[in-house]
Structures are given as structure tokens and as C-alpha cells.
Enzyme design. Sequence first.
Site, short mmCIF file in Angstrom:
data_model
loop_
_atom_site.label_atom_id
_atom_site.label_comp_id
_atom_site.label_asym_id
_atom_site.label_seq_id
_atom_site.Cartn_x
_atom_site.Cartn_y
_atom_site.Cartn_z
N ASP A 15 0.81 -1.21 0.00
CA ASP A 15 0.00 0.00 0.00
C ASP A 15 0.85 1.27 0.00
O ASP A 15 0.66 2.16 -0.84
CB ASP A 15 -0.93 0.01 1.21
N ARG A 94 -0.17 3.12 17.54
CA ARG A 94 -0.48 4.25 16.67
C ARG A 94 -0.11 5.62 17.25
O ARG A 94 0.45 6.46 16.55
CB ARG A 94 -1.96 4.22 16.27
N ASP A 123 -7.58 2.57 11.85
CA ASP A 123 -6.30 3.26 11.93
C ASP A 123 -6.33 4.67 11.36
O ASP A 123 -5.60 5.55 11.81
CB ASP A 123 -5.22 2.43 11.23
N SER A 179 -3.59 -8.72 4.76
CA SER A 179 -2.81 -7.56 5.20
C SER A 179 -2.25 -7.84 6.60
O SER A 179 -2.92 -8.44 7.44
CB SER A 179 -3.72 -6.33 5.24
#
Length: 412
Positions: A15, A94, A123, A179
Site C-alpha cells: 500500500d 499508533r 487506523d 494484510s
Amino acid sequence: MSKGKVCLAYSGGLDTSCILAWLLEEGYEVICFMADVGQEEDFEAAKAKALKIGALKVYVEDIRKEFVEEFCFPAIQCNAIYENVYLLGTSLARPVIARAQISVAEKEGCAYVSHGCTGKGNDQVRFELAFYALKPDIKVIAPWRLPVFYERFAGRNDLLEYADKCGIPVSQTKAKPWSMDENLAHCSFEAGILEDPNMTPLKDMWKLTIDPLDAPEQPQDFTLHFEKGLPVKLVTDSKTYTEPLELFLAANAIARAHGVGRIDIVENRFIGLKSRGCYETPGLTILRSAHIDLEGLVLDREVRALRDQFVTYNYSKLLYNGLYFSPEREFLEGSIAASQKTVNGTVRCRVYKGSFIVLGRSSDTEKLYDMSESSMDEIGDFAPSDSAGFIAVQAIRLKKYGKKKIEIGEKL
């Protein structure tokens, strides 16, 4: 003419490699940012790939230590968990990644930051709420929410074709289209064949942990020491670990070798969609489990109940929803610390074929458990006759409740 500088959260995967090429195609200058949060990654190869694609610079920041000390350890202190099973491995990483990315963006004078998060996931929320809290005037480019991008790249097959066209090497293939996101706390797997919630994950999908069926026939024993709810020492037969990052890595190694920490769930995303995810969370699983056990010995029951009902639930929820940089998180972390003053002691542990087992627990300073009081073999300081009055008081309202049910002819 350049549209300006963008700091892109870059992983080197499919990505973000395609997003890097696309941003350049759109006329932006791109600074790539990579956060080392413990993922098993060839950072030099990823850096070389980004520069070859056309990035102006690539920053690789080692933030493992602060990830463990500022994020993973407070999560252990409050037994953080989402929907009773997910230990928040991605959610914990994150905010520390976003903080480091904003620091690079400010250093490079970037007007924009960008990421490769899907427009259907959590996310995007986690990163962007963090960005705006840390730098309120920042502008965000989220390609997976832009029609010009997602109409061109309808899915991963389109990205694979674009990568091939642009000469971008990628590890993901059409044969294994899921993923992955990895950090020191866990590895997550989603998308592709995993979108069918009844599809059993392939054995070779799991990355961090050995299959419990293939784990050693002999268990491994170790001891964990806690002070104020924080892991401060891990002792094995051969070595003692006290530095937080080394301790966490050692816990990971022990759990991984014995297949501890795998889950497969369907969860509720913040934006309202359900999502199927598979997670490996080895070290965090055994550290949290040992902490929970020690609390049974040393933590007052009402403090524990209030913490479980209010702090643990809400802290876990705000982490999952991306609200780390918020006033409520500051308040809750103060409450976590207050609840953990007495959580000091030792837990003797064992791992064996996917299971975590407590062999015993002790505390020299904070023990609320009194063996004499609880013993069935001696009277101690607790007079059994006192229980009669306790039961009589507790029964007052239940007698009235039962009498009323009898009067109206309803069964209990």
C-alpha cells in the site's frame, strides 16, 4: 511546480509503496517516515526502495523503548482489553508512531502528512486524531478516502498491477492477499481470505508464534516481579531481565516459542463496521495475565471492581478508538497509577503448548490474603458464628422478593 512536502508513514509494503509513487505522480515532494516499533523489518532495504521510487528522504526512528514504557506498560497496569479478548496491539502503537511522524514533519517543514490506512478501518481515525492533537494546523492526505485514488485502485490486485507497472518490488502476492501489521506487542492479519469469518487461517499465515501443536513437549517456567503494577524483573533459569525493553523482548521470546497469544475474532470497529482479525500477542499476553493474577492477592476488592468497571473499560475503549491524546486519557492514567500502589509482588509462571499457567504468587509487603483467616483447618481471627448475622441481613430483601413471587403465583 511542487504541491508541497508530504511526510508519508511508510512501511515498505504494498500500500504505502504504491501511495509513495502516486503522491509523486500527483506532484508532491515526499519525505518517508518509518517507525521501528519492533517489527521484524529490513529497514535498510525498505529505505533503499523508497529512495529508488523517488522519496526525497527516508527517516527510520527507533521508538521501541518509549512504546514499551509509555504505552504497553500502562496497558498492563490496567489490564487493558477490548471486547474481552483483543489486547490492543495495533491501537497501542499508533499514538507513538503519530508523535514521531509529526516530529519529522515539523523538522522537514511538511505542510501535509499521509498514511496508507483504509477508509473502512480504525487506523485512519487513530492516526488523524493524533495528528490533529499534536499539530492542529496539519493537513492530512488519506488516499484511500479520495475517489481519484480508490476508483483507480479498487483493491489489492489493482495495487499489485500498479506496483508491477512502476517496477516496485513487493512481498505480498495474490496467493497470500491478507494484510499484516506488526510491532513489538503483536502482529495482526486481516483482509483477503480472512474476510470470510468461517475461514480457518492457514497454518503458515502465523508469523510470530509457533503452532501450539508443534510447541516443545517440555514446559518453560519463569518468574515475573511487579512494582506498582509494572513488570520490573523477569527471571528464567539462565538469565534475569530488568530493563523494560529487554524484559518485554524476553517475554515475547518465551511466549512465541510455546505458541502463546493467538486469537481469531470478529470485532466491532469504531466506525460501525464489524471486522474479522487474527492476532498474535505473545509477551503482552503473559505479562497481563500474570498482573491480573497478582492483583487477586494484593488489591482491595472494591478498588479492583471500580478499576475494572470504569478505568479498564474506558481506557481500552479510548485506545481502540484513537483518543490517546485526550484529556480523558490523562485522567484515566492518573487513576491507573492510584489503583496500583499495592500491586507489588512475584508471580511464578509456566508456558506450555499455547497455555499460560500460574504456579504461585507472593508478596512481601502488600499481602491482603491471610492464610490463617481463610483456612478451613483453624478458627483464626474470623469467628464462623459471625456469618449467621451476615447471611440474615443479606436475606432480608430476598425473603420479601420470594414472598411476593409466591403471593402472585410466579416461580423463581
